[in-house]
Design an enzyme around this catalytic site. Structure first.
Site, mmCIF file in Angstrom:
data_model
loop_
_atom_site.group_PDB
_atom_site.id
_atom_site.type_symbol
_atom_site.label_atom_id
_atom_site.label_comp_id
_atom_site.label_asym_id
_atom_site.label_seq_id
_atom_site.Cartn_x
_atom_site.Cartn_y
_atom_site.Cartn_z
ATOM 1 N N LYS A 118 9.201 65.248 56.292
ATOM 2 C CA LYS A 118 9.031 65.006 57.448
ATOM 3 C C LYS A 118 9.778 64.910 59.070
ATOM 4 O O LYS A 118 8.016 64.667 58.932
ATOM 5 C CB LYS A 118 10.388 66.788 57.864
ATOM 6 C CG LYS A 118 8.991 67.744 58.062
ATOM 7 C CD LYS A 118 9.396 67.725 59.651
ATOM 8 C CE LYS A 118 7.590 68.408 60.196
ATOM 9 N NZ LYS A 118 7.263 68.708 61.498
ATOM 10 N N ASP A 162 8.242 75.362 58.368
ATOM 11 C CA ASP A 162 8.972 74.764 58.632
ATOM 12 C C ASP A 162 8.980 74.153 56.681
ATOM 13 O O ASP A 162 9.515 73.535 56.286
ATOM 14 C CB ASP A 162 7.687 73.681 58.365
ATOM 15 C CG ASP A 162 7.235 72.691 59.616
ATOM 16 O OD1 ASP A 162 8.206 73.384 60.539
ATOM 17 O OD2 ASP A 162 6.512 71.915 60.298
HETATM 18 O O1 C5P Z 1 4.586 79.058 60.250
HETATM 19 P P1 C5P Z 1 2.850 77.762 60.101
HETATM 20 O O2 C5P Z 1 2.086 78.231 58.799
HETATM 21 O O3 C5P Z 1 3.570 76.422 59.181
HETATM 22 O O4 C5P Z 1 3.164 77.643 61.308
HETATM 23 C C1 C5P Z 1 1.097 77.508 61.663
HETATM 24 C C2 C5P Z 1 0.996 77.782 63.574
HETATM 25 O O5 C5P Z 1 1.884 76.932 63.856
HETATM 26 C C3 C5P Z 1 1.094 78.579 63.744
HETATM 27 O O6 C5P Z 1 -0.091 79.812 62.922
HETATM 28 C C4 C5P Z 1 1.310 78.871 64.639
HETATM 29 O O7 C5P Z 1 -0.321 79.036 65.448
HETATM 30 C C5 C5P Z 1 1.882 77.484 64.676
HETATM 31 N N1 C5P Z 1 3.618 77.609 65.259
HETATM 32 C C6 C5P Z 1 4.186 77.994 66.102
HETATM 33 N N2 C5P Z 1 5.380 78.495 66.999
HETATM 34 C C7 C5P Z 1 5.969 78.436 65.343
HETATM 35 C C8 C5P Z 1 6.200 77.441 64.644
HETATM 36 C C9 C5P Z 1 4.189 77.263 64.766
HETATM 37 O O8 C5P Z 1 3.229 78.594 67.386
HETATM 38 N N3 C5P Z 1 6.839 78.134 65.738
#
Ligand code: C5P
Length: 302
Positions: free
Chosen positions: A12, A138
């Site tokens: 994406k 995501d």
């Molecule tokens: O959700 P995911 O594990 O993919 O996110 C990776 C990192 O990105 C999280 O640990 C966080 O630090 C950051 N993140 C965030 N806010 C979001 C999505 C991701 O702070 N909405």
């Protein structure tokens, strides 16, 4: 009985990423517009005789242990559906890592969809997205794909009209991989929310309207409205990414922006010929470049 399935899982890009709030859980509230693109990994899932989950990957830099999101997706499904046996998950990697293209999330999405189909679980799209949201912000988008407005942590999705044949030049600096957590945490530490560049400008509504307007002028309108708050932390830290973006902007493209937390920068091109010219102008030994089109979904038969 079917014992294997081969799926393609699309990367994406973020046409828009605005950080609208710091959340108490450490995450950030976002408004994003996400687009599936024709840069895909292939994910083959094969039933095996034991309860084990084995991960194989063509890219030796990808960890094939329990930290792999594809492993985590399979383990989550096994914990909820104990009747699922073991499986080998073989990933043919084309999507670069640390790129802001959701490569790991795409693999996990393919595992959720693949297990549902291979074991005939009959899950709805919304049930699959609920599982996906437990593993990463995501991943629900990587299950549903196409063009979508994402809010919350990124897991609350509203589909948008399909953007058909949007032509993109995708550029990934080989030596730069960025950890998403670092980008968001730096944004918070620097208190950049207080000096938002787009607050009250309704930019996201404008880009949604541009997508909905369709037709030949849509890519031009979208190109002018691209936005990514994470550029504010990533570009000062990695001047090579800023330089790459400027080089793309010099190439008569319709707009250029970093995707997600980087390091990928993409440009929208008016047509395929121009896209190939832009690609040649920016390609170096240090920058991988792909010319791709938008996709209307993210997971399909390989
Ligand atoms: O959700 P995911 O594990 O993919 O996110 C990776 C990192 O990105 C999280 O640990 C966080 O630090 C950051 N993140 C965030 N806010 C979001 C999505 C991701 O702070 N909405």
């Amino acid at each position: 009985m079917t014992s294997r399935i081969s799926l393609k899982a699309a990367a994406k890009i973020n046409l828009y990423l605005e950080i609208t709030g710091n959340r108490a859980d450490g995450y950030h509230d976002l408004v994003m517009i996400l687009q599936s693109i024709d840069l895909c990994d292939r994910v083959d899932i094969r039933k095996i005789g034991t309860d084990e989950i084995q991960i194989l990957c063509t890219n030796p830099e990808v960890p094939c242990d329990r930290s792999n999101l594809a492993y985590k997706a399979a383990a989550l499904m096994q914990s909820v559906y104990p009747e699922i046996g073991g499986m080998e998950i073989a990933i043919d990697k084309k999507i670069p890592m640390g790129a802001g293209l959701a490569g790991g999330s795409a693999n996990a999405a393919a595992v959720f969809v693949g297990i549902d189909r291979l074991w005939d679980l009959g899950l709805t799209q919304s049930q699959l997205c609920d599982f996906a949201a437990q593993l990463g912000s995501d991943i629900p988008f990587c299950v549903s794909g196409g063009t979508a407005l994402a809010t919350g942590r990124g897991e609350v999705l509203s589909p948008l009209p399909d953007l058909i044949d949007l032509v993109l030049v995708i550029c990934k600096p080989r030596q730069i991989a960025i950890a998403t957590a670092w980008a968001y945490q730096t944004f918070r530490k620097q208190e950049l929310l207080a000096t938002s560049q787009v607050k009250n400008q309704n930019l996201s509504s404008q880009i949604v309207a541009a997508i909905a307007s369709g037709g030949e002028s849509a890519p031009h309108k979208i190109g002018r409205l691209l936005y990514n708050d994470l550029e504010r932390v990533v570009l000062p830290e990695y001047p090579a990414i800023a330089e790459l973006k400027n080089k793309l902007l010099d190439q008569e493209c319709l707009g250029a922006m970093m995707s997600g937390s980087g390091s990928t920068v993409f440009a929208i091109a008016p047509d395929l010929d121009r896209a190939q010219q832009i690609a040649e102008a920016v390609r170096t030994d240090d920058i991988d470049v792909w010319v791709v089109k938008s996709l209307v979904r993210s997971i399909f038969d390989a």
